[in-house]
Scaffold this motif. Structure first.
Motif, short mmCIF file in Angstrom:
data_model
loop_
_atom_site.label_atom_id
_atom_site.label_comp_id
_atom_site.label_asym_id
_atom_site.label_seq_id
_atom_site.Cartn_x
_atom_site.Cartn_y
_atom_site.Cartn_z
N GLN A 178 6.58 13.88 -15.72
CA GLN A 178 6.51 12.61 -14.92
C GLN A 178 5.25 12.10 -14.21
O GLN A 178 5.00 11.23 -13.87
CB GLN A 178 7.76 12.33 -14.26
CG GLN A 178 8.07 13.16 -13.14
CD GLN A 178 9.23 12.93 -12.41
OE1 GLN A 178 9.59 11.64 -12.20
NE2 GLN A 178 9.92 14.05 -12.22
N PHE A 179 4.77 13.56 -13.70
CA PHE A 179 3.47 12.84 -12.75
C PHE A 179 2.10 12.94 -13.55
O PHE A 179 1.16 12.71 -12.98
CB PHE A 179 3.44 14.10 -11.66
CG PHE A 179 4.73 14.15 -10.85
CD1 PHE A 179 5.10 13.02 -9.99
CD2 PHE A 179 5.60 15.33 -10.95
CE1 PHE A 179 6.38 13.26 -9.46
CE2 PHE A 179 6.69 15.45 -10.07
CZ PHE A 179 6.97 14.27 -9.19
N ARG A 180 2.19 12.98 -14.77
CA ARG A 180 1.22 12.41 -15.48
C ARG A 180 0.78 11.24 -15.54
O ARG A 180 1.66 10.28 -15.30
CB ARG A 180 1.25 13.09 -17.05
CG ARG A 180 0.99 14.39 -17.28
CD ARG A 180 1.00 14.84 -18.77
NE ARG A 180 0.60 16.10 -19.24
CZ ARG A 180 0.52 16.74 -20.42
NH1 ARG A 180 1.33 15.92 -21.37
NH2 ARG A 180 -0.03 17.84 -20.64
N ARG A 181 -0.20 10.68 -15.89
CA ARG A 181 -0.50 9.29 -15.94
C ARG A 181 -0.17 8.72 -17.44
O ARG A 181 -0.21 9.53 -18.38
CB ARG A 181 -2.08 8.94 -15.61
CG ARG A 181 -2.66 9.02 -14.41
CD ARG A 181 -4.16 8.69 -14.17
NE ARG A 181 -4.69 8.82 -12.82
CZ ARG A 181 -4.60 7.65 -12.13
NH1 ARG A 181 -4.36 6.64 -12.61
NH2 ARG A 181 -5.12 7.85 -10.92
N SER A 182 0.12 7.48 -17.39
CA SER A 182 0.49 6.85 -18.58
C SER A 182 0.22 5.37 -18.50
O SER A 182 -0.12 4.89 -17.23
CB SER A 182 1.95 7.03 -18.92
OG SER A 182 2.83 6.45 -18.14
N LEU A 183 0.50 4.56 -19.47
CA LEU A 183 0.09 3.06 -19.50
C LEU A 183 1.29 2.22 -19.12
O LEU A 183 2.53 2.42 -19.33
CB LEU A 183 -0.19 2.74 -20.72
CG LEU A 183 -1.72 3.19 -21.57
CD1 LEU A 183 -1.81 2.57 -22.78
CD2 LEU A 183 -2.73 3.21 -20.59
N TYR A 184 1.32 1.39 -17.95
CA TYR A 184 2.17 0.56 -17.33
C TYR A 184 1.64 -0.60 -17.54
O TYR A 184 0.39 -1.05 -17.18
CB TYR A 184 2.39 1.06 -16.03
CG TYR A 184 3.53 1.85 -15.81
CD1 TYR A 184 4.87 1.52 -15.52
CD2 TYR A 184 3.50 3.46 -16.18
CE1 TYR A 184 5.78 2.56 -15.15
CE2 TYR A 184 4.36 3.98 -16.14
CZ TYR A 184 5.73 3.70 -15.80
OH TYR A 184 6.78 4.71 -15.58
N VAL A 185 2.67 -1.67 -17.54
CA VAL A 185 2.18 -3.28 -17.43
C VAL A 185 2.08 -3.33 -15.94
O VAL A 185 3.19 -3.14 -15.31
CB VAL A 185 3.31 -3.90 -18.00
CG1 VAL A 185 3.11 -5.42 -17.70
CG2 VAL A 185 3.50 -3.77 -19.55
N VAL A 186 0.96 -4.16 -15.42
CA VAL A 186 0.69 -4.34 -14.03
C VAL A 186 0.78 -5.65 -13.65
O VAL A 186 0.77 -5.94 -12.71
CB VAL A 186 -0.57 -3.62 -13.59
CG1 VAL A 186 -0.36 -1.87 -13.81
CG2 VAL A 186 -1.73 -4.10 -14.34
N LYS A 187 1.06 -6.48 -14.64
CA LYS A 187 1.19 -8.02 -14.55
C LYS A 187 2.04 -8.47 -15.54
O LYS A 187 1.85 -8.28 -16.88
CB LYS A 187 -0.46 -8.76 -14.72
CG LYS A 187 -0.28 -10.02 -14.39
CD LYS A 187 -1.76 -10.60 -14.85
CE LYS A 187 -1.94 -12.24 -14.57
NZ LYS A 187 -3.05 -12.59 -15.00
N ASP A 188 2.98 -9.61 -15.13
CA ASP A 188 3.99 -9.86 -15.69
C ASP A 188 3.36 -10.63 -17.19
O ASP A 188 2.42 -11.32 -17.13
CB ASP A 188 4.68 -11.29 -15.24
CG ASP A 188 5.67 -10.44 -14.02
OD1 ASP A 188 5.81 -9.30 -14.10
OD2 ASP A 188 6.03 -11.41 -13.10
N LEU A 189 4.20 -10.19 -18.25
CA LEU A 189 3.57 -10.90 -19.53
C LEU A 189 4.60 -11.64 -20.05
O LEU A 189 5.91 -11.27 -20.12
CB LEU A 189 3.38 -9.63 -20.61
CG LEU A 189 2.06 -8.86 -20.51
CD1 LEU A 189 1.84 -7.78 -21.13
CD2 LEU A 189 1.18 -9.97 -21.21
N GLY A 190 4.46 -12.94 -20.79
CA GLY A 190 5.36 -13.60 -21.56
C GLY A 190 5.47 -13.28 -23.08
O GLY A 190 4.40 -12.54 -23.47
#
Length: 350
Positions: free
Chosen positions: A290-302
Motif C-alpha cells: 500500500q505504500f507504493r505510489r499509484s495513480l490518484y485523481v487529485v481534482k474532481d472530474l465530472g
C-alpha cells in the motif's frame, strides 16, 4: 552434504552458527574461576565450551634460553620461557571431568584441544563429543591421525598452513577415519588484526576440501565473526573470559560475557538474513504494498470529462493503477463523476 552433528547440535548451513567459547588459560589457575567461565558462557548462549589439554612437559622442555625464551617484543608473552607460559596457561587435567559435568548440566557441549596422544587417551576416557586441532599442530600428522581414529567430529584451525599442508592434514584425517570435518580460518597472531583475517578464503576453503568451514577469531569485537557467517562459516570460535581487566595469558584477545552474548545473537541474525535467492513480494511484505505510489485523481472530474495532467498524479498509497500507466490515462474520458482522492482504475474510464 558436509553437515553433521556434534552431540545433538547440527553443524552446517541449515543451522545457526555453532559458537564455541574457548576458555584456554583464562581460568588463571583458579578452578572456581573456571566454573564461573563455564557458567557465564552458558548464560551468554554459547553452544560449547572448549578447554586445552596439555601440560608444560607435553608441550616443550624446561629451558629458558635460545628458542625456548619468548623474546619477540610484540608478543603478549615476551620475556618468559615457553615452559613457564604453558605452566601458567594449562588446565589441570583433574579439572576436566568436573568442568565437563557442569557444562552438561547447563546444556553446553564440552570438548578440548589435545596436544599429544596422551591427551587424546585421557579425553577419550571422558567421552568428549568432538576434538579440535590447534593451528600450531595442524602439521602434526601423527596427532591428527590419532584424533581422527576416534571417529569423532574433528575441527582443525588452519592458521599459517599452506594449501599443501592443509591437503596433507585433511587427507590424513580422512584416511584415519574422520568423516565429519570443519576447517577454521585462523590468523595465528594474538591478537589478530581485521586486515589480516582474509575471510574471503572461507568459500574457497569449503570448495577445496568439501567440508564445513568456520572462523577461529583472535580479533577484537564480533565484526569479523559476523562477516564470516555471511561468507559461509558454520562454526565460530572465540576466546572467552569473565573480565579482560583480570588479566591472564589470553585475556587481551578474549570476549567478555556481554560481547559473547552479542556474538551469539548477531551471528544467528546474520545466518537468518542470508536466506536464499529471492525476488518479488514476500508474504511479510504484502501489507507494505500500500505504500507504493499509484495513480490518484487529485481534482474532481465530472462524467465525460477528459483527464488532463492536472487531474491525475502518482502519489502514495498504492491502491490505484501503477504509475507506468500515466500516459495511457491522460486524454481519456471519465465514465462517471470521480471525486478527488479516488484511486484510478480502468473501470472508471471510457
Amino acid at each position: 552434504m558436509s553437515e553433521f552433528r556434534i552431540g545433538e547440535r547440527l553443524i552446517g548451513r541449515e543451522a545457526p552458527p555453532f559458537i564455541i567459547a574457548e576458555m584456554s588459560g583464562n581460568h588463571n589457575q583458579s578452578l572456581e574461576r573456571a566454573f564461573a567461565i563455564v557458567e557465564a558462557a552458558a548464560a551468554a548462549g554459547a553452544h560449547a565450551i572448549k578447554l586445552q589439554t596439555y601440560t608444560a612437559d607435553t608441550m616443550t622442555l624446561d629451558l629458558d634460553e635460545g628458542e625456548f625464551h619468548v623474546s619477540d617484543p610484540n608478543s603478549l608473552w615476551q620475556g618468559t620461557s615457553l615452559y613457564r607460559l604453558y605452566e601458567q596457561a594449562y588446565t589441570p587435567w583433574e579439572w576436566h571431568e568436573p568442568l565437563f559435568a557442569r557444562a552438561a548440566e547447563l546444556g553446553l557441549l564440552a570438548f578440548s584441544t589435545p596436544f599429544d596422544a596422551s591427551a587424546v587417551d585421557f579425553l577419550e576416557r571422558l567421552s568428549v563429543p568432538a576434538y579440535k586441532i590447534a593451528s600450531f599442530e595442524n602439521t602434526d600428522l601423527p596427532l591428527i591421525a590419532r584424533v581422527a581414529a576416534t571417529g569423532k567430529p574433528l575441527i582443525i584451525s588452519t592458521g599459517m598452513a599452506s594449501i599443501a599442508e592443509l591437503d596433507a592434514a585433511v587427507t590424513t584425517a580422512r584416511q584415519a577415519g574422520c568423516q565429519d570435518l570443519v576447517l577454521l580460518k585462523c590468523t595465528s597472531t594474538y591478537p589478530a588484526s581485521a586486515a589480516d583475517s582474509h575471510l574471503r578464503t572461507l568459500p574457497h576453503l569449503r570448495d577445496l576440501f568439501g567440508c564445513e568451514v568456520g572462523l577461529s577469531d583472535h580479533t577484537g569485537g564480533i565484526g569479523a565473526a559476523v562477516a564470516a557467517v555471511a561468507l559461509g562459516a558454520t562454526v565460530i570460535e572465540k576466546h572467552f573470559t569473565l573480565d579482560r581487566a583480570d588479566g591472564g595469558v589470553d585475556a587481551a584477545f578474549s570476549l567478555e560475557p556481554d560481547e559473547l552474548r552479542s556474538l551469539v545473537t548477531e551471528t544467528e541474525r546474520a545466518w537468518q538474513a542470508l536466506g536464499g535467492i529471492r525476488y518479488g513480494v514476500q508474504a511479510a511484505e504484502r501489507p507494505s504494498l500500500q505504500f507504493r505510489r499509484s495513480l490518484y485523481v487529485v481534482k474532481d472530474l465530472g462524467a465525460g470529462e477528459i483527464l488532463t495532467p492536472g487531474h491525475v498524479r502518482s502519489i502514495r498509497p498504492g491502491l490505484g493503477l501503477a504509475p507506468a500507466h500515466l500516459d495511457e490515462v491522460i486524454g481519456r474520458r471519465a465514465r462517471q463523476a470521480i471525486p478527488r482522492g479516488t484511486p484510478l482504475a480502468w473501470s472508471l474510464l471510457q
